[in-house]
Scaffold this active site. Sequence first.
Site, PDB file in Angstrom:
ATOM      1  N   GLN A 150       0.801  -1.461  -0.070  1.00 21.25           N
ATOM      2  CA  GLN A 150       0.470   0.186   0.008  1.00 21.25           C
ATOM      3  C   GLN A 150       1.019   1.435  -0.115  1.00 21.25           C
ATOM      4  O   GLN A 150       0.805   2.167   0.582  1.00 21.25           O
ATOM      5  CB  GLN A 150      -0.710   0.052   1.104  1.00 21.25           C
ATOM      6  CG  GLN A 150      -2.223  -0.760   1.622  1.00 21.25           C
ATOM      7  CD  GLN A 150      -3.263  -0.539   2.025  1.00 21.25           C
ATOM      8  OE1 GLN A 150      -3.103  -0.224   3.064  1.00 21.25           O
ATOM      9  NE2 GLN A 150      -4.705  -0.648   1.964  1.00 21.25           N
ATOM     10  N   TYR A 153      -1.529   4.641  -0.974  1.00 20.87           N
ATOM     11  CA  TYR A 153      -3.121   4.273  -0.035  1.00 20.87           C
ATOM     12  C   TYR A 153      -2.131   4.448   1.235  1.00 20.87           C
ATOM     13  O   TYR A 153      -2.737   5.666   2.385  1.00 20.87           O
ATOM     14  CB  TYR A 153      -3.147   2.824   0.197  1.00 20.87           C
ATOM     15  CG  TYR A 153      -4.643   2.730   1.145  1.00 20.87           C
ATOM     16  CD1 TYR A 153      -6.118   2.989   0.969  1.00 20.87           C
ATOM     17  CD2 TYR A 153      -4.880   2.760   3.037  1.00 20.87           C
ATOM     18  CE1 TYR A 153      -6.453   3.068   1.842  1.00 20.87           C
ATOM     19  CE2 TYR A 153      -5.643   3.135   3.590  1.00 20.87           C
ATOM     20  CZ  TYR A 153      -7.179   3.070   3.330  1.00 20.87           C
ATOM     21  OH  TYR A 153      -7.933   2.887   3.548  1.00 20.87           O
TER      22      TYR A 153
HETATM   23  N1  CAA Z   1       5.505  -8.691   4.806  1.00 23.08           N
HETATM   24  C1  CAA Z   1       6.672  -8.863   4.409  1.00 23.08           C
HETATM   25  N2  CAA Z   1       7.138  -9.833   3.088  1.00 23.08           N
HETATM   26  C2  CAA Z   1       5.402  -9.763   2.955  1.00 23.08           C
HETATM   27  C3  CAA Z   1       4.133  -8.821   3.299  1.00 23.08           C
HETATM   28  C4  CAA Z   1       4.471  -8.353   4.243  1.00 23.08           C
HETATM   29  N3  CAA Z   1       2.925  -8.122   5.687  1.00 23.08           N
HETATM   30  N4  CAA Z   1       2.958  -9.875   2.890  1.00 23.08           N
HETATM   31  C5  CAA Z   1       3.409 -10.601   1.771  1.00 23.08           C
HETATM   32  N5  CAA Z   1       5.235 -10.436   1.892  1.00 23.08           N
HETATM   33  C6  CAA Z   1       5.891 -11.821   1.049  1.00 23.08           C
HETATM   34  C7  CAA Z   1       5.091 -12.056   0.980  1.00 23.08           C
HETATM   35  O1  CAA Z   1       5.365 -13.372   1.651  1.00 23.08           O
HETATM   36  C8  CAA Z   1       5.738 -13.052  -0.931  1.00 23.08           C
HETATM   37  O2  CAA Z   1       6.796 -13.098  -0.257  1.00 23.08           O
HETATM   38  P1  CAA Z   1       7.599 -14.476  -2.226  1.00 23.08           P
HETATM   39  O3  CAA Z   1       7.468 -14.113  -2.832  1.00 23.08           O
HETATM   40  O4  CAA Z   1       8.933 -14.536  -0.995  1.00 23.08           O
HETATM   41  O5  CAA Z   1       7.214 -15.711  -1.375  1.00 23.08           O
HETATM   42  C9  CAA Z   1       5.705 -11.326  -1.210  1.00 23.08           C
HETATM   43  O6  CAA Z   1       5.590 -10.396  -0.353  1.00 23.08           O
HETATM   44  C10 CAA Z   1       4.368 -11.053  -2.096  1.00 23.08           C
HETATM   45  O7  CAA Z   1       3.694 -11.619  -1.736  1.00 23.08           O
HETATM   46  P2  CAA Z   1       1.998 -12.364  -2.436  1.00 23.08           P
HETATM   47  O8  CAA Z   1       2.066 -13.424  -2.250  1.00 23.08           O
HETATM   48  O9  CAA Z   1       0.817 -11.354  -1.254  1.00 23.08           O
HETATM   49  O10 CAA Z   1       1.612 -11.136  -3.371  1.00 23.08           O
HETATM   50  P3  CAA Z   1       0.400 -10.170  -4.738  1.00 23.08           P
HETATM   51  O11 CAA Z   1       1.442 -10.162  -5.833  1.00 23.08           O
HETATM   52  O12 CAA Z   1      -0.340 -11.675  -4.188  1.00 23.08           O
HETATM   53  O13 CAA Z   1      -0.269  -9.536  -2.958  1.00 23.08           O
HETATM   54  C11 CAA Z   1      -0.994  -7.799  -1.908  1.00 23.08           C
HETATM   55  C12 CAA Z   1       0.131  -8.824  -3.051  1.00 23.08           C
HETATM   56  C13 CAA Z   1      -2.237  -7.388  -3.280  1.00 23.08           C
HETATM   57  C14 CAA Z   1      -0.272  -6.378  -1.420  1.00 23.08           C
HETATM   58  C15 CAA Z   1      -1.432  -8.712  -0.892  1.00 23.08           C
HETATM   59  O14 CAA Z   1       0.185  -9.126  -0.417  1.00 23.08           O
HETATM   60  C16 CAA Z   1      -2.161  -7.862   0.083  1.00 23.08           C
HETATM   61  O15 CAA Z   1      -3.433  -7.449  -0.274  1.00 23.08           O
HETATM   62  N6  CAA Z   1      -1.978  -7.970   1.037  1.00 23.08           N
HETATM   63  C17 CAA Z   1      -2.803  -6.466   2.297  1.00 23.08           C
HETATM   64  C18 CAA Z   1      -2.191  -5.542   2.321  1.00 23.08           C
HETATM   65  C19 CAA Z   1      -3.252  -4.705   2.908  1.00 23.08           C
HETATM   66  O16 CAA Z   1      -3.580  -4.983   3.930  1.00 23.08           O
HETATM   67  N7  CAA Z   1      -4.134  -3.852   2.539  1.00 23.08           N
HETATM   68  C20 CAA Z   1      -5.307  -3.150   3.655  1.00 23.08           C
HETATM   69  C21 CAA Z   1      -6.795  -3.484   2.582  1.00 23.08           C
HETATM   70  S1  CAA Z   1      -8.221  -2.306   3.605  1.00 23.08           S
HETATM   71  C22 CAA Z   1      -7.831  -0.640   3.958  1.00 23.08           C
HETATM   72  O17 CAA Z   1      -6.697  -0.676   3.406  1.00 23.08           O
HETATM   73  C23 CAA Z   1      -8.263  -0.240   5.059  1.00 23.08           C
HETATM   74  C24 CAA Z   1      -7.539  -0.221   6.141  1.00 23.08           C
HETATM   75  O18 CAA Z   1      -7.507   1.149   6.638  1.00 23.08           O
HETATM   76  C25 CAA Z   1      -6.939  -0.537   7.405  1.00 23.08           C
END
Ligand code: CAA
Length: 246
Positions: A150, A153
Amino acid sequence: MTQRIALVTGGTGGIGSAICLSLADQGMKVVAGYSNEAKAKAWQQEQKEAGYDILIQHVDVTSLESCQQAVAEVKEKAGGSIDVLVNNAGITRDGVFKKMDWDQWNSVLTTNLDSAFNMTRPVVDDMLEKGFGRIINISSVNGEKGQFGQTNYSAAKAGLHGFTKALAQETARKGVTVNTISPGYILTPMVAKIAPEIQEKIVAQIPVGRMGAPEEIGRTVAFLADDNAGYITGSNLSINGGQHMS
Ligand code: CAA
């Protein structure tokens, strides 16, 4: 005392709905800003059936012109100027930075941060003139701590904190308070978009052990919007179940 008029952008959404109802419970005349007319009309009817008479107003928060027009129309339909502005409309376009394109960046920055300028600019003069105003910006825990996936965001939501603190100083002498609320993960359609396995990992990081309820944000907005909250300005209230303590 005359009835306070509140405008909530994104008022028909997950957190926005709860904010509208809390402000209405506090006796305010509430206008919900919307972008989707069919959804807004159905929402308004639903609220009516639940006993809430809430006005609705189309506004595109990414456009200054649309915000100016919306404010003029709200003044007309609510019968007075806006006392309480809740800058709540926001979107996510999550993705890791190395895969993020300009549109993902720009749409989030314009909807979540430029919107604060676009909406606040047309209401602030009336508030200053009247000697009363409540501006409440809905930020996020992810603007405080940053969130993987993000960059867009988190940057926009962090920007809202700076906006709040600077504007609060400019308007304090005129009875206009400006505050930020930073919700954590709240059970809304926005959060429901996150993959279930990622949601589980997020909940595991929340000391309270659950996501928040929209009403928990609504009640805090109502508290800051109250006439008696005049000594709270430039502050940020974190409502995140202990996920991030600053
Ligand atoms: N810290 C470190 N590494 C992380 C991580 C984290 N928090 N999350 C994922 N990774 C790593 C994964 O382990 C993966 O590692 P490898 O490549 O070594 O396997 C790599 O990063 C890629 O992760 P993904 O497979 O998840 O990647 P993706 O491209 O499929 O998805 C993403 C990326 C869309 C950002 C997904 O991780 C996601 O949806 N994350 C959540 C984001 C989030 O919290 N959004 C909040 C929305 S709600 C909101 O925003 C309201 C509010 O105000 C709170």
